[in-house]
Design a protein around this motif. Sequence first.
Motif, mmCIF file in Angstrom:
data_model
loop_
_atom_site.group_PDB
_atom_site.id
_atom_site.type_symbol
_atom_site.label_atom_id
_atom_site.label_comp_id
_atom_site.label_asym_id
_atom_site.label_seq_id
_atom_site.Cartn_x
_atom_site.Cartn_y
_atom_site.Cartn_z
ATOM 1 N N LEU A 1 -20.978 33.185 -23.830
ATOM 2 C CA LEU A 1 -21.559 32.699 -25.082
ATOM 3 C C LEU A 1 -22.968 33.249 -25.261
ATOM 4 O O LEU A 1 -23.347 33.652 -26.359
ATOM 5 C CB LEU A 1 -21.576 31.174 -25.120
ATOM 6 C CG LEU A 1 -22.183 30.547 -26.377
ATOM 7 C CD1 LEU A 1 -21.448 31.001 -27.632
ATOM 8 C CD2 LEU A 1 -22.182 29.031 -26.260
ATOM 9 N N VAL A 2 -23.739 33.302 -24.195
ATOM 10 C CA VAL A 2 -25.088 33.880 -24.256
ATOM 11 C C VAL A 2 -25.002 35.328 -24.718
ATOM 12 O O VAL A 2 -25.744 35.758 -25.605
ATOM 13 C CB VAL A 2 -25.798 33.742 -22.891
ATOM 14 C CG1 VAL A 2 -27.066 34.576 -22.842
ATOM 15 C CG2 VAL A 2 -26.099 32.278 -22.588
ATOM 16 N N ARG B 1 -17.909 30.803 -23.527
ATOM 17 C CA ARG B 1 -18.612 29.704 -22.893
ATOM 18 C C ARG B 1 -19.536 30.284 -21.832
ATOM 19 O O ARG B 1 -19.345 31.394 -21.356
ATOM 20 C CB ARG B 1 -17.624 28.729 -22.274
ATOM 21 C CG ARG B 1 -16.586 28.288 -23.325
ATOM 22 C CD ARG B 1 -15.886 27.018 -23.020
ATOM 23 N NE ARG B 1 -16.582 25.773 -23.120
ATOM 24 C CZ ARG B 1 -16.990 25.162 -24.233
ATOM 25 N NH1 ARG B 1 -16.858 25.750 -25.373
ATOM 26 N NH2 ARG B 1 -17.539 23.986 -24.198
ATOM 27 N N GLY B 2 -20.552 29.511 -21.469
ATOM 28 C CA GLY B 2 -21.448 29.922 -20.402
ATOM 29 C C GLY B 2 -22.088 31.270 -20.669
ATOM 30 O O GLY B 2 -22.608 31.519 -21.759
ATOM 31 N N CYS C 1 -29.275 30.008 -25.160
ATOM 32 C CA CYS C 1 -28.641 29.349 -24.019
ATOM 33 C C CYS C 1 -27.240 28.893 -24.416
ATOM 34 O O CYS C 1 -26.857 28.976 -25.575
ATOM 35 C CB CYS C 1 -29.500 28.201 -23.501
ATOM 36 S SG CYS C 1 -30.009 27.002 -24.729
ATOM 37 N N ASP C 2 -26.497 28.416 -23.428
ATOM 38 C CA ASP C 2 -25.074 28.132 -23.645
ATOM 39 C C ASP C 2 -24.821 26.779 -24.310
ATOM 40 O O ASP C 2 -25.747 26.094 -24.750
ATOM 41 C CB ASP C 2 -24.302 28.282 -22.335
ATOM 42 C CG ASP C 2 -24.622 27.204 -21.308
ATOM 43 O OD1 ASP C 2 -25.202 26.154 -21.654
ATOM 44 O OD2 ASP C 2 -24.284 27.418 -20.130
ATOM 45 N N GLU C 3 -23.562 26.414 -24.358
ATOM 46 C CA GLU C 3 -23.110 25.209 -25.059
ATOM 47 C C GLU C 3 -23.614 23.903 -24.450
ATOM 48 O O GLU C 3 -23.591 22.860 -25.103
ATOM 49 C CB GLU C 3 -21.575 25.195 -25.133
ATOM 50 C CG GLU C 3 -20.869 24.965 -23.810
ATOM 51 C CD GLU C 3 -20.740 26.207 -22.928
ATOM 52 O OE1 GLU C 3 -20.190 26.062 -21.837
ATOM 53 O OE2 GLU C 3 -21.186 27.304 -23.305
ATOM 54 N N CYS D 1 -27.412 25.259 -17.115
ATOM 55 C CA CYS D 1 -27.164 26.019 -18.335
ATOM 56 C C CYS D 1 -27.459 27.494 -18.120
ATOM 57 O O CYS D 1 -28.411 27.848 -17.436
ATOM 58 C CB CYS D 1 -28.046 25.489 -19.468
ATOM 59 S SG CYS D 1 -27.631 23.804 -19.948
ATOM 60 N N HIS D 2 -26.640 28.333 -18.731
ATOM 61 C CA HIS D 2 -26.868 29.776 -18.721
ATOM 62 C C HIS D 2 -27.834 30.108 -19.853
ATOM 63 O O HIS D 2 -27.780 29.503 -20.919
ATOM 64 C CB HIS D 2 -25.554 30.533 -18.921
ATOM 65 C CG HIS D 2 -24.645 30.381 -17.766
ATOM 66 N ND1 HIS D 2 -23.743 29.354 -17.649
ATOM 67 C CD2 HIS D 2 -24.515 31.112 -16.644
ATOM 68 C CE1 HIS D 2 -23.083 29.472 -16.524
ATOM 69 N NE2 HIS D 2 -23.529 30.538 -15.882
ATOM 70 N N ARG E 1 -29.498 31.187 -14.881
ATOM 71 C CA ARG E 1 -28.900 29.861 -14.951
ATOM 72 C C ARG E 1 -29.923 28.878 -14.411
ATOM 73 O O ARG E 1 -30.526 29.116 -13.362
ATOM 74 C CB ARG E 1 -27.630 29.862 -14.110
ATOM 75 C CG ARG E 1 -26.818 28.630 -14.223
ATOM 76 C CD ARG E 1 -25.523 28.826 -13.474
ATOM 77 N NE ARG E 1 -24.781 27.592 -13.478
ATOM 78 C CZ ARG E 1 -23.582 27.455 -12.998
ATOM 79 N NH1 ARG E 1 -22.986 28.491 -12.440
ATOM 80 N NH2 ARG E 1 -22.973 26.301 -13.040
#
Length: 138
Positions: free
Chosen positions: A29-30, A25-26, A76-78, A130-131, A52
């Motif tokens: 995940l990237v 996550r975050g 980018c992240d979820e 978002c990351h 971010r």
Amino acid sequence: MIKTFAAAALAFAGLVGPAAAQNARGPALVAVQLDAVITEMGLTPGARVTGRLAHGRSQLANIEAPGGQVYFLGVCDENCRDFDLIVRDSSGRELGRDDEPNDATYVSLEGATAGLYTLEVSMADCTGECHWGVGVFR
């Protein structure tokens, strides 16, 4: 090559699959998504930048790129649904952009000069903050 790469780049965010997405996550995940480009697409990695951003915000980041054919790939992240990218040379001239409504973005440069490039990343649609990450690949 560019059209083939374009199709692959739009699909590469799906390379990590649901299981990896559940575990990462975050910023993790990237990283998983950018690593998938190396393993699944066989590209040679270069520099990466991460950050971010909140919905509707933009920021600038500098990144070193080699010369020749290079690809700037961003993910980018979820919590992100639309992430945009503009690539500029050291003089500020725009070289390419991807502002399509998707969460994986890319810009391809043929005959790039080795050196410092400026990225403008925009979080066009995200929940909260978002990351994001952009990598340079050959």
